[in-house]
Design an enzyme around this catalytic site. Structure first.
Site, PDB file in Angstrom:
ATOM      1  N   PRO A  45      85.103  36.807  51.913  1.00  0.00           N
ATOM      2  CA  PRO A  45      83.919  36.513  52.734  1.00  0.00           C
ATOM      3  C   PRO A  45      82.997  37.724  52.794  1.00  0.00           C
ATOM      4  O   PRO A  45      83.430  38.838  53.074  1.00  0.00           O
ATOM      5  CB  PRO A  45      84.526  36.208  54.109  1.00  0.00           C
ATOM      6  CG  PRO A  45      85.932  35.801  53.826  1.00  0.00           C
ATOM      7  CD  PRO A  45      86.354  36.621  52.651  1.00  0.00           C
ATOM      8  N   GLU A  46      81.719  37.512  52.487  1.00  0.00           N
ATOM      9  CA  GLU A  46      80.729  38.578  52.554  1.00  0.00           C
ATOM     10  C   GLU A  46      79.892  38.363  53.814  1.00  0.00           C
ATOM     11  O   GLU A  46      80.193  37.494  54.630  1.00  0.00           O
ATOM     12  CB  GLU A  46      79.893  38.582  51.277  1.00  0.00           C
ATOM     13  CG  GLU A  46      80.759  38.777  50.029  1.00  0.00           C
ATOM     14  CD  GLU A  46      79.976  38.796  48.725  1.00  0.00           C
ATOM     15  OE1 GLU A  46      78.803  39.201  48.741  1.00  0.00           O
ATOM     16  OE2 GLU A  46      80.535  38.401  47.687  1.00  0.00           O
TER      17      GLU A  46
END
Length: 278
Positions: free
Chosen positions: A2-3
């Site tokens: 997840p960014e």
């Protein structure tokens, strides 16, 4: 992993689902998830704490509690789900927060890489991982002049420099590839060789790509779902990431994939040429 857009979307979901709830019990099924304090102390100190707000710094989630800040990093595949207690537990469930209304917030992590840390209230900013972060990728905090001077200090390739979070936070593999494509910069171009116009294009591309991804709820490539159980939609807007051998949407040249600093990297060999400069 997840960014920033995915973590921000999780934050928004948790804001709707758990803010205002009070913790009655904490069950830790995989102790390594908890960095500090010791697991028993962690669980005990959270009893009676109300979640007052949800914040984010870079890729860190911050649960603002009555007396503490709970810092959570999802790492590769961590995610949160809300459940009724009678719902069966997934084998990848590692931490369970039971609330006084008898609902549960569960932390799941296939790879068990995620981490949680409990610190005194309003002290999350002093956490070592957060202290090292650059500015958030919004114009009010991310300044072109500072970005320009930061790039000029480094001869390393632009992609790994952007991934290390110090010049600007929140960029991971997907969005670095997308921003570099938008700015027409080769991922291996040494940072200190970028010209003023290229730096300005990259600056605006970072803000644009991350902003649009947040609006789309992030990118779902494999397992990412937000706290509401919804997939992101930015994957339909990707120009290079995961598009190997597909035509560049700008010039029609097949997108190529190479390794840069051990990371799979996508780019257009015509739009993003590696320039030799004195």
């Amino acid at each position: 992993m997840p960014e920033l857009p995915e973590v921000e979307t999780v934050r928004k979901g948790l804001e709707k689902l758990v803010v205002g709830k009070t913790i009655k019990e904490v069950t830790v099924l995989w102790p390594r998830i908890i960095e500090t304090p010791e697991v028993d102390v962690f669980a005990q100190q959270l009893i009676g704490q109300t979640i007052e707000n949800m914040e984010r710094r870079g890729k860190f989630l911050i649960f603002k509690l009555t007396n503490y800040d709970l810092i959570s990093h999802l790492r590769m595949e961590g995610k949160y789900e809300t459940h009724d207690p009678q719902n069966d537990r997934n084998k990848h469930t590692h931490v369970i927060f039971t609330f006084t209304d008898e609902t549960e917030l569960r932390y799941l992590d296939v790879r068990k890489f995620g981490r949680m840390t409990l610190v005194e209230k309003n002290q999350a900013g002093l956490y070592k991982g957060i202290l090292a972060l650059g500015p958030e990728p919004v114009p009010s905090q991310f300044k072109l002049s500072e970005f320009r001077s930061g790039l000029k200090k480094h001869h390393k390739a632009i992609k790994p420099l952007l991934l290390d979070q110090r010049l600007v936070t929140g960029l991971g593999n997907i969005y670095v590839d997308e921003a570099l494509w938008e700015a027409k910069i080769h991922p291996e171009q040494p940072a200190d060789t970028l010209k003023a116009k290229e730096i300005e294009r990259l600056y605006h591309a970072i803000i644009d790509v991350l902003g649009r991804a947040v609006e789309a709820g992030g990118t779902t490539i494999r397992s990412y779902l937000n706290a509401l159980g919804e997939a992101g939609t930015f994957q339909i807007s990707l120009n290079v990431y995961g598009q190997t051998e597909k035509p560049c949407s700008r010039c029609g040249t097949p997108i190529k994939k190479i390794k840069v600093a051990q990371r799979g990297t996508h780019f257009c060999p015509k739009c993003q040429t590696l320039k030799v400069r004195n």
